[in-house]
Design an enzyme around this catalytic site. Structure first.
Site, PDB file in Angstrom:
ATOM      1  CB  SER A 140       8.815  -4.325 -35.941  1.00  8.99           C
ATOM      2  OG  SER A 140       9.113  -5.689 -35.780  1.00  8.99           O
ATOM      3  NE  ARG A 210      15.897  -8.202 -26.320  1.00 10.40           N
ATOM      4  CZ  ARG A 210      15.175  -7.378 -27.067  1.00 10.40           C
ATOM      5  NH1 ARG A 210      14.192  -7.856 -27.807  1.00 10.40           N
ATOM      6  NH2 ARG A 210      15.418  -6.088 -27.077  1.00 10.40           N
ATOM      7  CG  ASP A 305      14.462  -5.226 -41.632  1.00 14.09           C
ATOM      8  OD1 ASP A 305      14.733  -6.339 -41.139  1.00 14.09           O
ATOM      9  OD2 ASP A 305      13.392  -4.615 -41.402  1.00 14.09           O
ATOM     10  CG  HIS A 338      13.758  -5.458 -37.670  1.00 17.98           C
ATOM     11  ND1 HIS A 338      12.820  -5.217 -38.653  1.00 17.98           N
ATOM     12  CD2 HIS A 338      13.047  -5.635 -36.518  1.00 17.98           C
ATOM     13  CE1 HIS A 338      11.607  -5.246 -38.123  1.00 17.98           C
ATOM     14  NE2 HIS A 338      11.722  -5.493 -36.832  1.00 17.98           N
ATOM     15  CG  ASP A 339      17.394  -2.903 -33.494  1.00 22.42           C
ATOM     16  OD1 ASP A 339      16.234  -3.335 -33.382  1.00 22.42           O
ATOM     17  OD2 ASP A 339      18.311  -3.202 -32.705  1.00 22.42           O
TER      18      ASP A 339
END
Length: 373
Positions: A140, A210, A305, A338-339
């Site tokens: 990232s 967040r 992602d 994405h994680d």
């Protein structure tokens, strides 16, 4: 590590008398050729792996990747994690005292860029006596730093590992970041960035920021599998509280984040994300930005992602090929969004392990050549 000399920033401002927090894992070999720098993403830090002796801190954010016998094997490599300038985990940041005023920097802390971080990291690496890194690696935002290293310090990086990253944010990503920043900036407890003096924290803004970010880290498939349309109590409440499990999850993540992260740091890091665009100074031609690099590249993306999609990585690969660089690319079919770069996908870790086997073999070859010479 403390640095007295000013660091000139891309904005034209400078910062002096700053410190960078760092951790190392493994042993630096005799010729200092086995060092690997791991660059961190938005809410991570120098604490890459393991736990502290007193167990006072949670496990390192990439502990499944870095350690003895692991994918990035610290029995072979000397791994370095550095907390970026402006962060809130030990390196000098907005909450620290500005030596010129005797008060916390707050809103006066200068805006920093990915390139500024890399220049600061380079100072620390040089102070450790390391003239060339075996690899720079990141996922990232960490991957953006790895790319920047290859361009800014081509003679100091032999390998560059870029995971789930991009060479520039899309308009959609910039939009997500701005909405998150607005949540913080408009929180009454933000006080223009000087909330430290008021003894408060803009928790509502940080929580919403967040929550917005977390939505972009997960794929639709993972959200559907984990939460679907499950209700917290089994029925609608007919109010504006928490009805769905996904709402509960996001609020929990947001509130937890607001307990440990600094609001000014969040603003700084998301702005650094927005500004990163190495092709901009080359007329938008990314291949030209890579003309002087010498590193060998590995890029990895994940099919689900949508924050930094495979198309982003492919664009970087294409630019590297156009500039005749040595590049390997893998697109991992993983459902996690994405994680995925933080998780234990077997194929992903096997790929990286094989890559680092090659890096280690090169180190051994270099040592043999030097001995013969």
């Amino acid at each position: 590590m403390h640095f007295a000399d000013p660091l000139i920033l891309q904005s034209g401002e400078s910062i002096a008398d700053y410190s960078l927090m760092y951790e190392t894992y493994g042993t630096l070999n005799a010729d200092k050729s086995n060092a690997v720098l791991v660059c961190h993403a938005l809410n991570a830090s120098h604490h890459v792996a393991g736990v502290y002796a007193d167990n006072s801190n949670k496990i390192g954010w990439w502990d499944n990747m870095v350690g003895p016998g692991k994918t990035l094997d610290t029995d072979r490599f000397f791994v370095i994690g550095i907390n970026n300038l402006g962060s809130c985990f030990g390196s000098t940041g907005p909450m620290h005292t500005n030596p010129q005023t005797g008060k916390p920097y707050g809103a006066d802390f200068p805006v920093v860029t990915v390139e500024d971080w890399v220049n600061a990291q380079a100072r620390l690496i040089a102070a450790l006596g390391i003239t060339q890194l075996a690899a720079v690696m990141g996922g990232s935002l960490g991957g953006m730093q790895a790319l920047s290293w290859s361009m800014l310090y081509p003679d100091r990086v032999r390998n560059c590992v870029v995971i789930a990253a991009t060479d520039k944010l899309s308009a959609q990503n910039i939009a997500f970041n701005d909405v998150a920043r607005q949540a913080i900036l408009t929180d009454p407890d933000f006080h223009g960035g000087d909330f430290y003096a008021h003894g408060v924290v803009p928790k509502r803004g940080l929580t919403v920021a967040r929550m917005i970010g977390h939505i972009t880290y997960l794929s639709n498939d993972v959200m559907a599998e984990k939460f679907g349309r499950e209700l917290r109590t089994g029925k609608y409440q007919y109010d504006f509280g928490v009805d769905f499990e996904i709402e509960s999850y996001l609020r929990y993540q947001g509130e937890k984040f607001s307990e440990y992260f600094d609001a000014n740091t969040y603003l700084l890091i998301t702005k650094a994300l927005d500004y990163f665009d190495p092709a901009a100074s080359h007329g938008g031609d990314l291949a030209k930005a890579f003309e002087n690099v010498t590193a060998r590249f590995l890029l990895v993306s994940f099919t689900t992602d949508w924050r930094f999609s495979p198309e982003c990585s492919r664009a970087v690969v294409q630019a590297l090929l156009q500039s005749r660089r040595d590049v390997t690319y893998a697109e991992v079919d993983a459902p996690h969004g994405h994680d995925a770069f933080l998780l234990d996908d077997v194929r992903y870790h096997k790929l990286l392990r094989a890559w680092y086997d090659r890096v280690y073999d090169d180190i051994a070859t270099r040592v043999q050549v030097e001995v013969k010479a």
